[in-house]
Design a protein around this motif. Structure first.
Motif, PDB file in Angstrom:
ATOM      1  N   ARG A 190      38.632  12.842  71.280  1.00  0.00           N
ATOM      2  CA  ARG A 190      38.678  13.697  70.090  1.00  0.00           C
ATOM      3  C   ARG A 190      37.742  13.187  69.000  1.00  0.00           C
ATOM      4  N   ALA A 191      37.745  11.868  68.777  1.00  0.00           N
ATOM      5  CA  ALA A 191      36.887  11.305  67.738  1.00  0.00           C
ATOM      6  C   ALA A 191      35.420  11.530  68.065  1.00  0.00           C
ATOM      7  N   HIS A 192      35.053  11.345  69.345  1.00  0.00           N
ATOM      8  CA  HIS A 192      33.670  11.551  69.763  1.00  0.00           C
ATOM      9  C   HIS A 192      33.276  13.019  69.586  1.00  0.00           C
ATOM     10  N   THR A 245      29.635  16.256  71.665  1.00  0.00           N
ATOM     11  CA  THR A 245      29.007  16.303  72.983  1.00  0.00           C
ATOM     12  C   THR A 245      29.990  16.063  74.124  1.00  0.00           C
ATOM     13  N   VAL A 246      31.288  16.200  73.864  1.00  0.00           N
ATOM     14  CA  VAL A 246      32.286  15.961  74.907  1.00  0.00           C
ATOM     15  C   VAL A 246      32.451  17.223  75.759  1.00  0.00           C
ATOM     16  N   SER A 302      44.923   6.332  74.125  1.00  0.00           N
ATOM     17  CA  SER A 302      43.788   5.803  73.356  1.00  0.00           C
ATOM     18  C   SER A 302      42.482   6.451  73.796  1.00  0.00           C
ATOM     19  N   THR A 303      42.354   6.726  75.093  1.00  0.00           N
ATOM     20  CA  THR A 303      41.150   7.407  75.582  1.00  0.00           C
ATOM     21  C   THR A 303      41.104   8.840  75.067  1.00  0.00           C
ATOM     22  N   LEU A 357      35.135   6.754  77.277  1.00  0.00           N
ATOM     23  CA  LEU A 357      35.819   6.322  78.496  1.00  0.00           C
ATOM     24  C   LEU A 357      35.750   4.814  78.701  1.00  0.00           C
ATOM     25  N   ALA A 358      35.152   4.090  77.760  1.00  0.00           N
ATOM     26  CA  ALA A 358      34.886   2.666  77.964  1.00  0.00           C
ATOM     27  C   ALA A 358      36.158   1.861  78.197  1.00  0.00           C
ATOM     28  N   SER A 359      37.200   2.083  77.397  1.00  0.00           N
ATOM     29  CA  SER A 359      38.437   1.308  77.559  1.00  0.00           C
ATOM     30  C   SER A 359      39.029   1.481  78.951  1.00  0.00           C
ATOM     31  N   ALA A 360      39.033   2.712  79.448  1.00  0.00           N
ATOM     32  CA  ALA A 360      39.567   2.963  80.790  1.00  0.00           C
ATOM     33  C   ALA A 360      38.706   2.307  81.857  1.00  0.00           C
ATOM     34  N   LEU A 361      37.387   2.397  81.699  1.00  0.00           N
ATOM     35  CA  LEU A 361      36.486   1.809  82.696  1.00  0.00           C
ATOM     36  C   LEU A 361      36.659   0.299  82.769  1.00  0.00           C
ATOM     37  N   TYR A 362      36.764  -0.358  81.624  1.00  0.00           N
ATOM     38  CA  TYR A 362      36.877  -1.812  81.626  1.00  0.00           C
ATOM     39  C   TYR A 362      38.292  -2.284  81.925  1.00  0.00           C
ATOM     40  N   ALA A 363      39.262  -1.398  81.960  1.00  0.00           N
ATOM     41  CA  ALA A 363      40.610  -1.772  82.376  1.00  0.00           C
ATOM     42  C   ALA A 363      40.730  -1.876  83.890  1.00  0.00           C
TER      43      ALA A 363
END
Length: 403
Positions: free
Chosen positions: A199-201, A207-208, A193-194, A32-38
């Motif tokens: 999916r990648a995680h 652990t998603v 992208s999120t 979720l990092a990209s969304a949080l920093y956006a």
């Protein structure tokens, strides 16, 4: 992507604490990092806690930051980002008008959709948050499903802003605000992208939470938005029917006065469209299919102005079992359970004294149809992925069966 800009200090906001909480949230849930920093931080004393708008601006109350621990702030960051990632404001725009303008209940239902996932994921949230069990509801549903069971009052009414319920909030900067924020195209790119990061995680760490996995699947492999398609089909048909005009002497034309009253001219009348809904109640249609589809169509019909007693609903299996003019889905009697013949239902709908302009048929498609085009505009709402095609002259919308 680089962190969004943070407004200058001097507003009483403890930025060090707030940004430490965002870092903690991104570290704990890196997908979720990209969304949080956006999210762009906008201090505001008008907001109660934290809220977002459609342009991914996050409004933060300095007093809330002071009174809340870093762990709970991290959970709140994820909560607000979830409203935007799940496109809550876009989905709220598709609700029937009466529901769409009830921002409190919409926001409560949206918080139920988010918070059950966050709590199951072990995240800490501030006290007094809304979750499904407070209303005796099961976890794991979408906010549109929760909405009908959400009460009009709540001990801690939330307002997560226009990025959630979709209606303007007093603190919104608007399109001409000092900070530009994120536009619709970039927002959609962030969602994709999120979803890919989720999916990648899940592949590498496993652990998603299930709620985020489902969301990622829907973003990356979207089904047809049948609600929007059905709404568009009915609106187009209603506009076509409403465009018909006739002359009437009940209200004389305004040009009559110019003739000195010697000649009375008729005025043009634009009638409202008349709508009939034929519901397949044969044995192949499950109760959940009927309830979900009929509720959606009722909302669409209400949205196009054909509410009140102008909607005729016919329950039909091999023959018509019940006919009613209704204003709410609760008034519909879904009698039947035998064979299937939607042609009989269409004939009955057109045989009433004031026949409809629009006929919507809800069916799994395993049915005979009228052998030739009928006098009304016919929309076939086909439920389930295996429904066979109706005649080519019928307009077709495919409705996925409830999971």
């Amino acid at each position: 992507m680089p962190p969004a800009p943070v407004p200058a200090s001097g507003d009483g906001l403890d930025r060090a604490k707030l940004l430490a909480a965002r870092y903690k949230a991104a570290e704990a849930r890196p997908y979720l990092a990209s969304a949080l920093y956006a999210l762009t931080v906008v201090p505001s004393r008008r907001v109660g806690t934290m809220a977002v708008d459609r342009r991914w601006r996050c409004y933060v109350a300095p007093a809330f930051v002071d009174a809340t621990g870093v762990g709970e702030l991290a959970g709140t960051w994820i909560h607000e980002a979830a409203h935007l990632l799940r496109d809550h404001h876009g989905r709220a725009d598709l609700l029937p008008a009466a529901d769409r303008h009830d921002r409190l209940r919409v926001n409560i239902a949206q918080d139920c959709e988010i918070n059950d996932d966050l709590l199951a994921d072990g995240l800490r949230l501030p006290p007094g948050i809304v979750e499904p069990r407070l209303f005796g509801l099961p976890a794991g549903r979408l906010f549109e499903e929760y909405l009908k069971d959400v009460p009009a009052s709540c001990p801690h009414p939330p307002d997560c802003g226009s990025g959630a319920h979709g209606l303007p909030a007093p603190w919104d900067l608007g399109e001409s605000g000092a900070t530009d924020g994120v536009g619709p195209v970039e927002a959609e790119a962030l969602r994709r992208s999120t979803a890919q990061a989720v999916r990648a995680h899940a592949r590498t760490r496993g652990t998603v939470p299930a709620g985020w996995k489902r969301w990622a699947d829907e973003v990356l492999e979207p089904a047809v938005d049948w609600r929007r398609a059905l709404a568009g089909a009915v609106r187009e048909a209603a506009a076509w029917a409403g465009g018909a005009v006739d002359y009437t002497y009940r209200r004389p034309s305004r040009r009559t006065a110019a003739l000195g009253g010697r000649v009375v001219l008729p005025s043009l009348r634009r009638p409202l469209p008349r709508v009939a809904v034929v519901v397949d109640t044969s044995g192949s249609m499950g109760d959940d299919d009927l309830a979900a589809a009929l509720a959606e169509v009722t909302g669409v019909l209400r949205e196009v102005g054909a509410g009140g007693n102008r909607v005729t609903v016919l329950a039909c299996d091999a023959a018509v079992r019940a006919v009613a003019r209704v204003s709410a889905v609760e008034q519909v009697e879904l009698a039947g359970g035998g064979g299937t013949d939607m042609a009989a239902g269409v004939r009955a709908a057109l045989a009433v004294p004031d026949p409809p302009n629009i006929v919507v048929v809800l069916t799994d498609g395993h049915t005979p149809w009228p052998p030739e085009p009928v006098s009304a505009r016919l929309i076939a709402a086909l439920i389930g992925p295996d429904a066979p095609e109706p005649p080519p002259w019928a307009e077709t919308v495919r409705v996925p069966a409830p999971r």
